[in-house]
Design a protein around this motif. Sequence first.
Motif, PDB file in Angstrom:
ATOM      1  N   UNK A   1      16.145   3.339 -18.228  1.00 11.32           N
ATOM      2  CA  UNK A   1      14.193   4.383 -17.979  1.00 11.32           C
ATOM      3  C   UNK A   1      12.914   3.140 -18.076  1.00 11.32           C
ATOM      4  N   UNK A   2      12.079   3.950 -16.993  1.00 11.52           N
ATOM      5  CA  UNK A   2      11.091   2.619 -17.184  1.00 11.52           C
ATOM      6  C   UNK A   2      11.290   1.556 -15.864  1.00 11.52           C
ATOM      7  N   UNK A   3      12.440   1.458 -15.616  1.00 10.23           N
ATOM      8  CA  UNK A   3      13.033   0.592 -14.275  1.00 10.23           C
ATOM      9  C   UNK A   3      12.663   1.201 -12.506  1.00 10.23           C
ATOM     10  N   UNK A   4      12.088   0.776 -12.157  1.00 10.43           N
ATOM     11  CA  UNK A   4      11.032   1.218 -10.460  1.00 10.43           C
ATOM     12  C   UNK A   4      11.512   0.456  -9.987  1.00 10.43           C
ATOM     13  N   UNK A   5      12.301   0.278  -8.627  1.00 12.23           N
ATOM     14  CA  UNK A   5      13.659   1.572  -8.699  1.00 12.23           C
ATOM     15  C   UNK A   5      14.627   1.058  -9.326  1.00 12.23           C
ATOM     16  N   UNK A  39       0.580  -1.020   0.194  1.00 10.68           N
ATOM     17  CA  UNK A  39      -0.191  -0.263   0.031  1.00 10.68           C
ATOM     18  C   UNK A  39       0.290   0.797  -0.402  1.00 10.68           C
ATOM     19  N   UNK A  40       0.261   2.638   0.092  1.00 10.33           N
ATOM     20  CA  UNK A  40       0.725   3.936  -0.515  1.00 10.33           C
ATOM     21  C   UNK A  40       1.246   3.766  -1.276  1.00 10.33           C
ATOM     22  N   UNK A  41       2.498   5.624  -1.391  1.00  8.86           N
ATOM     23  CA  UNK A  41       2.697   5.726  -3.075  1.00  8.86           C
ATOM     24  C   UNK A  41       3.503   5.136  -3.087  1.00  8.86           C
ATOM     25  N   UNK A  42       3.442   3.945  -5.091  1.00  9.25           N
ATOM     26  CA  UNK A  42       4.371   3.423  -5.259  1.00  9.25           C
ATOM     27  C   UNK A  42       5.004   1.870  -4.441  1.00  9.25           C
ATOM     28  N   UNK A  43       3.555   1.340  -3.094  1.00 10.74           N
ATOM     29  CA  UNK A  43       4.201   0.630  -2.420  1.00 10.74           C
ATOM     30  C   UNK A  43       5.000   0.560  -1.502  1.00 10.74           C
ATOM     31  N   UNK A  44       5.230   2.027  -1.339  1.00 13.88           N
ATOM     32  CA  UNK A  44       6.287   2.140   0.143  1.00 13.88           C
ATOM     33  C   UNK A  44       5.879   1.383   0.683  1.00 13.88           C
ATOM     34  N   UNK A  45       4.999   0.861   1.674  1.00 13.74           N
ATOM     35  CA  UNK A  45       4.729   0.340   3.005  1.00 13.74           C
ATOM     36  C   UNK A  45       3.948  -1.108   1.689  1.00 13.74           C
ATOM     37  N   UNK A  89       9.199   2.234   3.595  1.00 14.81           N
ATOM     38  CA  UNK A  89      10.786   2.122   2.824  1.00 14.81           C
ATOM     39  C   UNK A  89      10.551   4.177   2.835  1.00 14.81           C
ATOM     40  N   UNK A  90       9.244   4.435   2.810  1.00 14.02           N
ATOM     41  CA  UNK A  90       9.554   5.997   3.059  1.00 14.02           C
ATOM     42  C   UNK A  90      10.551   5.565   4.683  1.00 14.02           C
ATOM     43  N   UNK A  91      10.547   5.601   5.122  1.00 16.34           N
ATOM     44  CA  UNK A  91      11.134   5.691   6.467  1.00 16.34           C
ATOM     45  C   UNK A  91      12.281   5.108   6.998  1.00 16.34           C
ATOM     46  N   UNK A  92      13.407   4.542   5.368  1.00 18.92           N
ATOM     47  CA  UNK A  92      14.578   3.945   5.797  1.00 18.92           C
ATOM     48  C   UNK A  92      14.340   1.942   5.674  1.00 18.92           C
TER      49      UNK A  92
END
Length: 376
Positions: free
Chosen positions: A234-238, A51-57, A75-78
């Motif tokens: 290009x197009x690789x995240x991350x 869940x979260x922005x770009x699956x950050x949780x 992942x937004x918290x380290x």
Amino acid sequence: MGDAPRKTAEDWRRERAEEAREISDMLTDRIEELAPILLPEGVKAGREWRAGSKGSKSIILASGGRHRRGTYTDWEQGGKGQSPLFAVAELICNGSMRDAVAWSRSFLGIEKMHGDELELARKRSEERRAAEEKRAAAAAHKRARTARGIWHNAAPLEGSPAAAYLEGSRGIDLARLGTFPGALRYRPDVYCKARQGHYPAMVSSLWRLGEPKMIAVHRTFLDVHEDGRVTKAAGVDPVRSILGSWPGAVIPLTRGEAGTRWKDIKEGELVCLGEGIEEGLSVAMVKPAWRCAAVGFVGNFGQVLLPVWCHVVLAVNNDAVGSPAHVAIYGGETPGGRRVPGAIAELEDKGHVVRTAHPPAEFADWNDFLRGIRRE
């Protein structure tokens, strides 16, 4: 008969820690049911609930990667993996572990469980945990072996497309820097999960200083164009990823004016840590006397293990005050309401003298500063 001895504060802390571990194990047993409650807006993505922005949780539903089943990661918290009980406290109970224990007991149906029933539940959780730890250890060994295979079969940096990327796309003049970092190499055929195939990449070795073996490999995927240009894929995240157990490790980049090997750092030396390879090398271009390394992710700054007491400079980006990256460095309150000490405090607790170095305010990061790219 005399009275039973009173429990000490240490006894109470130990019992609470044991209770928390047991409850976390029981929550792990029911993680498929728990995950949608913790992250109701999430979706299942492979072996994770995201869940979260770009699956950050994320919550791990089945082991097989860096974290074991039940691990909660923001992942937004380290990107530090936490227990399911911690996730309950963070996501449901406004950071209160006491409330999380009570909520979890109710969820598990053990608030009224006593005697043999509770002991049986504990025994089953212990058996599952032992099996899970065995599987996790085997998976960690496999990842480490794969990481070493990628690294040992890579080509030197000098003259490679990876060097062309650093020089052409990032403005890092390795010749002027006076070194081609030994921790950086190039491979044309690294597996990229996002593209489901093998692609060029700059590969970097991560080390826990003072230990004899590399423990992980960092991959920066690249596009090699027909006109000779080399850019980030290009197009690789991350576009960057680490394979192996990276917390506490660094990518050694330059030796500074001391010139000694990283394992021979002297007590009191100045060590500069940048988040990414490009940032670390950019600082080395500006401050060639500094010994510089990269940590891979912002959440790893505070976990770095230096073998001796050092003066540590954190070369950080100009992130907004209160942003996840800023909180990870300076401490503060997470979006979930939890207070974290930040990397500076964590490194100071280890005895180091710590300061930060920001690029001028009109630049987003150190590499933009090196290239003269101002914010719009």
